[in-house]
Enzyme design. Structure first.
Site, short mmCIF file in Angstrom:
data_model
loop_
_atom_site.label_atom_id
_atom_site.label_comp_id
_atom_site.label_asym_id
_atom_site.label_seq_id
_atom_site.Cartn_x
_atom_site.Cartn_y
_atom_site.Cartn_z
N CYS A 6 4.07 -9.52 4.07
CA CYS A 6 4.27 -9.76 5.50
C CYS A 6 4.96 -11.10 5.67
O CYS A 6 5.57 -11.61 4.71
CB CYS A 6 2.96 -9.67 6.28
SG CYS A 6 1.72 -10.91 5.85
N CYS A 31 -2.38 -12.80 7.53
CA CYS A 31 -2.99 -11.79 8.41
C CYS A 31 -2.88 -10.38 7.83
O CYS A 31 -3.84 -9.84 7.28
CB CYS A 31 -2.36 -11.82 9.81
SG CYS A 31 -2.52 -13.41 10.65
N ARG A 32 -1.70 -9.76 7.95
CA ARG A 32 -1.56 -8.34 7.61
C ARG A 32 -1.65 -8.06 6.11
O ARG A 32 -2.43 -7.20 5.67
CB ARG A 32 -0.24 -7.79 8.17
CG ARG A 32 -0.21 -7.73 9.67
CD ARG A 32 1.20 -7.53 10.19
NE ARG A 32 2.04 -8.70 9.94
CZ ARG A 32 3.33 -8.76 10.22
NH1 ARG A 32 3.93 -7.70 10.74
NH2 ARG A 32 4.02 -9.87 9.99
N SER A 33 -0.85 -8.77 5.32
CA SER A 33 -0.82 -8.41 3.88
C SER A 33 -2.13 -8.76 3.15
O SER A 33 -2.52 -8.01 2.25
CB SER A 33 0.41 -8.98 3.17
OG SER A 33 0.45 -10.38 3.23
P1 4NP Z 1 1.25 -12.29 8.99
O1 4NP Z 1 1.12 -13.06 10.40
O2 4NP Z 1 2.72 -12.16 8.69
O3 4NP Z 1 0.62 -10.97 9.25
O4 4NP Z 1 0.51 -13.13 7.98
C1 4NP Z 1 1.77 -14.28 10.63
C2 4NP Z 1 1.16 -15.45 10.24
C3 4NP Z 1 1.76 -16.66 10.49
C4 4NP Z 1 2.99 -16.69 11.11
C5 4NP Z 1 3.62 -15.51 11.49
C6 4NP Z 1 3.00 -14.31 11.24
N1 4NP Z 1 3.61 -17.94 11.39
O5 4NP Z 1 4.69 -17.94 12.01
O6 4NP Z 1 3.08 -19.00 11.01
#
Ligand code: 4NP
Length: 153
Positions: free
Chosen positions: A3, A8-10
């Site tokens: 991700c 979060c997702r991965s």
């Molecule tokens: P993830 O979510 O890609 O599911 O881990 C995010 C976590 C942090 C950020 C963006 C998406 N960020 O911009 O910091």
């Protein structure tokens, strides 16, 4: 599992597929996760992701965010992108056609309609994390079924 931030997702997808594999007594698969960004490297998953996962019986608190690296494309047979933008970036990071065959949208590989994505819950609420978890859990079970049908032991 890939991700954007790897917080979060991965991490949820890594924890969930790992737990489902264990439950099926399959020990031949290595599951890992990474992010495209370096911003959160070394961090634990997002508190809301950890809380949600543990509520559904999966502990992801030991995970540490890392950034995708060149070797991932050769070391892993399958790379699952959580959304289209992650998929496009993975395809552009590594231009080797052989490796492109390994890169899939997570939900598409699970049999969801073309272009289906796991929405980013980072700027959302705890409810968004719960929906994210349930979607990943459902898709992950379908991926495991597909792997078993393909001869995984
Ligand atoms: P993830 O979510 O890609 O599911 O881990 C995010 C976590 C942090 C950020 C963006 C998406 N960020 O911009 O910091």
């Amino acid at each position: 599992m890939v991700c954007l931030g790897n917080i979060c997702r991965s991490p949820i997808a890594e924890g969930v597929l790992q737990a489902q594999l264990l439950k099926s007594r399959i020990h031949s698969v290595t599951v890992d996760s990474a992010g495209l960004l370096s911003y959160h490297v070394g961090e634990q998953p997002d508190k809301r992701a950890m809380e949600t996962a543990v509520r559904f019986g999966v502990d992801i608190s030991h995970q540490q965010a890392r950034q995708i690296r060149t070797n991932d494309f050769s070391e892993f047979d399958l790379l699952f992108a959580m959304d289209q933008s992650v998929l496009n970036q993975l395809l552009s990071i590594n231009k080797t056609a052989k490796f492109h065959q390994r890169i899939h949208l997570f939900l598409e590989y699970a049999g969801y309609p073309e272009g289906s994505i796991v929405p980013d819950p980072y700027y959302g609420t705890l409810k968004d994390f719960e929906e994210c978890y349930k979607l990943i859990e459902h898709a992950s079970a379908k991926i495991l079924k597909r792997m078993i049908e393909n001869g995984l032991k």
